[in-house]
Write a protein that holds these residues in place. Structure first.
Motif: not given
Length: 182
Positions: A9-14
């Motif tokens: 879930e890199w796309d959800k990493t802050v």
């Protein structure tokens, strides 16, 4: 740029901080540690490398091997793949702990000195009234030299660390803090 393969879930990493150093290394400070991309490969750094916390807020690097990182647990120095959270104070002949701490943090403010002296005594397991002997090296967290919450960090051309806080600006150079604020 493809994401790290081992991070789901890199796309959800802050992402809290980005910087690029020599060799086109991309440093990404996140709530899950630091990710570094170099030559098409990702590597991760976290508490196993000495970060005080996985939540990395700011990164300021002189190059790919030296710099500073701010986490939600404080300030740490990066050197050759390891992070350290403590500076050192060497006791001088005839110097009290209060004088040594005042020299390290560029302050004679009794309240600030009292707070840091207590923390240094506790961290180094010192008796409450004894002055450490000359030559003794004491460990002290970098963050204790600051007042206020860290808002920004930067390195100048002389590799001195500048830290902006809610209570002014501070510079760390040659093992001591200097304050420029209120």
């Amino acid at each position: 740029v493809p994401p790290p393969a081992d991070l789901e879930e890199w796309d959800k990493t802050v992402v809290n901080s980005l910087t690029v150093t020599s060799g086109l290394r991309l440093w990404v400070g996140t709530n899950d540690g630091i990710f570094v991309r170099h030559s098409g490969q990702w590597s991760a750094m976290g508490v196993n490398e000495g970060l005080p916390s996985m939540r990395v807020m700011k990164v300021a690097l002189a190059d790919a091997t030296r710099g500073w990182v701010v986490t939600d647990q404080g300030l740490c120095q990066y050197n050759e793949g390891r992070f350290v959270t403590n500076s050192s104070i060497t006791m001088n002949v005839g110097e009290s702990l209060e004088q040594a701490v005042g020299r390290w943090m560029d302050s004679q403010d009794a309240v600030a000195l009292g707070r840091v002296v207590s923390a240094v005594r506790e961290a180094n397991k010192l008796a409450s009234d004894a002055a450490p002997e000359a030559g003794k090296v004491l460990s002290v967290p970098f963050s204790l030299g600051l007042h206020g919450d860290i808002t920004c960090v930067s390195l100048d051309d002389y590799d001195r660390l500048w830290v902006g806080t809610t209570l002014g600006a501070f510079r760390y150079s040659r093992g001591t803090w200097n304050s420029f604020g209120y």
